[in-house]
Scaffold this active site. Sequence first.
Site, mmCIF file in Angstrom:
data_model
loop_
_atom_site.group_PDB
_atom_site.id
_atom_site.type_symbol
_atom_site.label_atom_id
_atom_site.label_comp_id
_atom_site.label_asym_id
_atom_site.label_seq_id
_atom_site.Cartn_x
_atom_site.Cartn_y
_atom_site.Cartn_z
ATOM 1 N N SER A 593 86.309 -9.064 23.274
ATOM 2 C CA SER A 593 85.214 -8.106 23.097
ATOM 3 C C SER A 593 84.746 -7.675 24.479
ATOM 4 O O SER A 593 85.118 -8.263 25.497
ATOM 5 C CB SER A 593 84.056 -8.726 22.311
ATOM 6 O OG SER A 593 83.368 -9.680 23.102
ATOM 7 N N LYS A 594 83.924 -6.645 24.516
ATOM 8 C CA LYS A 594 83.345 -6.186 25.784
ATOM 9 C C LYS A 594 82.152 -5.304 25.474
ATOM 10 O O LYS A 594 82.141 -4.576 24.486
ATOM 11 C CB LYS A 594 84.376 -5.373 26.599
ATOM 12 C CG LYS A 594 84.122 -5.396 28.095
ATOM 13 C CD LYS A 594 84.514 -6.750 28.675
ATOM 14 C CE LYS A 594 84.475 -6.771 30.185
ATOM 15 N NZ LYS A 594 84.922 -8.059 30.700
ATOM 16 N N GLY A 595 81.158 -5.374 26.343
ATOM 17 C CA GLY A 595 80.019 -4.468 26.259
ATOM 18 C C GLY A 595 79.895 -3.709 27.559
ATOM 19 O O GLY A 595 80.054 -4.287 28.633
#
Length: 1050
Positions: A593-595
């Site tokens: 995941s990544k933000g």
Amino acid sequence: MDSPSAPVPAHKLVDRLKDQTPRHPSPQPTHVSYPKVNGNGHRVLRSATVGYVAPVFQGKAEQMKQVKNIIVQGGWIPETLVDGQIAWFYNELGIDDVYFQLENPQAVANHITSLYAAKVAAFSREDKREEIRLDMEASDHAIYIDTSEPGMTSFDGPRYEHRLESKYLDGDDTSKRFRVETFRSPGVLGQKENSKAALRCYFVYQCLFVDSNADPKETRLEVISDRMFLAKATKNTKQIYQDIIQVAVSRHGPVIEVFDIEGSEEMRLVVAFRSRTAKGIFSALSDLYHYYGVTSSRKYVEQFSNGITVMSIYLRPAANIDGKHPPLEQSIHQITKEISLLYCLPQNKFHNMFASGELSLQETIYAHCVWVFVQHFLNRLGTEYTSLIAALDPKNNSHVEILSKMKKRLRTETFTPDYILEIISSHPQLVRALYASFASVHLRVGSDYDRHLIAPTPVMEVLSDARLKEKITKDVSNEHEEMVMTAFRVFNNAVLKTNFFTPTKVALSFRLNPSFLPEVEYPKPLYGMFLVITSESRGFHLRFKDIARGGIRIVKSRSKEAYQINARNLFDENYGLASTQQRKNKDIPEGGSKGVILLDPKQQDRHREAFEKYIDSILDLLLKAETPGIKNPIVDLYGKEEILFMGPDENTADLVDWATEHARARGAPWWKSFFTGKSPRLGGIPHDSYGMTTLSVREYVKGIYRKLELDPSKIRKMQTGGPDGDLGSNEILLSNETYTAIVDGSGVLCDPNGIDKDELRRLAKARAMISNFDIAKLSKDGYRVLCDDTNVTLPNGEVVHNGTAFRNTYHLRDNGITDMFVPCGGRPESIDLSSVNKLIKDGKSTIPYIVEGANLFITQDAKLRLEEAGCIVYKDASANKGGVTSSSLEVLASLSFDDKGFVTHMCHDSRGNAPEFYQAYVKEVQNKIQDNARLEFEAIWREHEQTGLPRSVLSDKLSLAITSLDEDLQRSELWDNEKIRRSVLADALPNLLINKIGLDTIIERVPDSYLRAIFGSYLASRFVYEFGSSPSQFAFYDFMSKRMGNINKE
């Protein structure tokens, strides 16, 4: 804190007020608070004799004489009219005596003369409207007087509220804070019967706090207040402010109180919030109450040194407004609900359509959110691009390059943000219909709404999606308009849950179903997607599996042009980073995941506020709402519990502790595992302190040297990402090569004869940029070029005209002094298909070895071109996975220990001492990182020699093989076999944890889904590393047979 006897700077008003008695009431009615509540739940204010008390200006009569003499000498006002103009100014406008004490007679005379001139000018107008405008601005105070009609927003003229707001309330100088008082004159201007205009006076004063450095949690008014406020406010007014501040310091959104005033048609609205978190809200509040047919008689903005701003507004129905408006109580109820929405985006892109009454506040903020959405997801490539992909050969580099360039061109042209804004603005009726559809799904109507029900937007029939599609086709005039307005339908259909309608929010968040993404552009489907929009930024959070891990990064832009590029690439960069994370996480239970948070162009210094709002608004969608009126339940079309696992990334390392403690404060049961990379006092294992990411990268670098039998000390090395960064500093400290070039945020450092190692280590230990390098330690051929440098002559005679451009492209120079290149920092796609040819000379790579420490630094097609030219490349998804392994084992510890055990064994004490278990656990984590890196390095090297496939392809093949097998194993019967399950978990879990807690206790405490993920990822990675990415159909049987044999022996 300042001691009571400490000397304080001179303050004209406070000094004059010190011992003045008696004091008389302000000419404006003010009220006292009683703990009495009436039927609508508001507190009641009863007395008209207290509130703010103006001091008596003893020299007022004498000042008036001096003013008269000055005006008469000036000769601009007929002498027979002078007394009347002075009396009108002093007595009829409701101006507080503070003004007369602060201003000298000359300034007062100038203001009276200017106002008279405005009246004369008005007489010559055809419409005979009196428009009086006056402003006086100084560095420490200001005065504005303007003509305004109660309940109306003026779009002409100077717009003083916006001016004082931008210059004083939201000014760039954070060391200066200003309080504001504004009054409306009791009577109307002009002689005409239908005259509605009155004078509005604004007074701005710089704050002089009792203690200017108060703690953010401090709430005592005698410590945090401005001295003028303390001098003027009565006991009852102070109590109102005290109560609301005590709530505001523990809240991240606005706190709103309403007070009824007994025997009066006025109501007092008090709003408290953290200073500088809602730029533009002062003027936007005026637009909000005007929309509901309400006007203000007085407004106050008070600042407090603990970082709280309080606005107090006295509201009454605007008697001069034509049209039907609800009773004041109902209007105020709606206003209080909408303040939290206004706080999220005080000045949205469609705000003028709200101020003019064309759209409601909800409709304009909804339109703003979809405007952001459209910029990222309008399918600009079209079916022609899909056909082109099918027609061209993906193995032909020139074809791939053509596609890459065409994709960039199609995305940058035509649909600019301004063009999208123009299209949406031209279709308010469509916006209204589309908002009605959105609200019909997500607006939860409860008892609170039933009691004060008024329509916040004009009543609109809710259309089905099919009828909306018909309406859009019918109303638009061309294909572009249809594409943009159709994206509203896509947005509405994608929203699974949102905090749009919950009170006390600080930003707007949307959990979207990512199935609308076109497969041709995003071949690997996302599992989850969040969009967050704040007044400082926009951001996404993307994940590829239910249980997934990845960092949150903040992207800053050095210029408006850089922002436009960053905005255009925001989602694609986020998707690419999450995809890389997914491949990188092959050895651990969590998927990728990544933000990514992109700061708005004028908000580059607001990264902390943007991050806090991003986290809090996502928590709104993850946590069950259990405090009615503060966090109301939301409509949840997703219907399942979600947990996100996050970590630090660019510009967020120092914000992780706040996020952890905020999750705990909001009651998140998983607060211990919410963020990794937190400080050791919270049980975190800092990647930079222990070199976790670098340990993995170094294994690949050392692996190349080992396989090719190279002497590291004779290797010439280039590195992007300097000694100030986490990865860059540790790479310098652990390396034993000869550095010839380092590029960082400050510029370029180069020495063909080798950069001084001791000086480099000094910078790395201090986390200092190369701008701090002692250039006396460079050889005669060495040089340093900083970003701000211009027209620098290098030792070889070359002239560098622009330092920034030189820095941005240095890694592409063919200077023949680099054997090993390790990118440890830099923007994604710094080497792409169009630039990679600069590193290839006569068909051969000018750099023999590259280990990609920085995420996405080189595009996949550029890597393949480099490998084709003979370069040995190990990509980011393989090399840069030490940090995720550390994070995963940090989470595992937090899930395995109970709260007490976690504090005892994983948290450093108040003196910074690490528990014995923590120290041993860190060493085990480091060993695990190096073991995993070696296993994958050997697997890729072996398979490359066997198949000849590029290492960059094999890295992806291994990742895909592991993640696919992992998912199959989690669903297989192997998990149901207790012997196999316990055996695999015993091997996969750190021995230290098992010895300290026990396998049975760990299995009991750690969620079943997480244990399955550990089981699957461990078995899958060990099998693939041993048998390769394309094993025979009997390989897994052999692998498990061997394991079963070992189990039976036990």
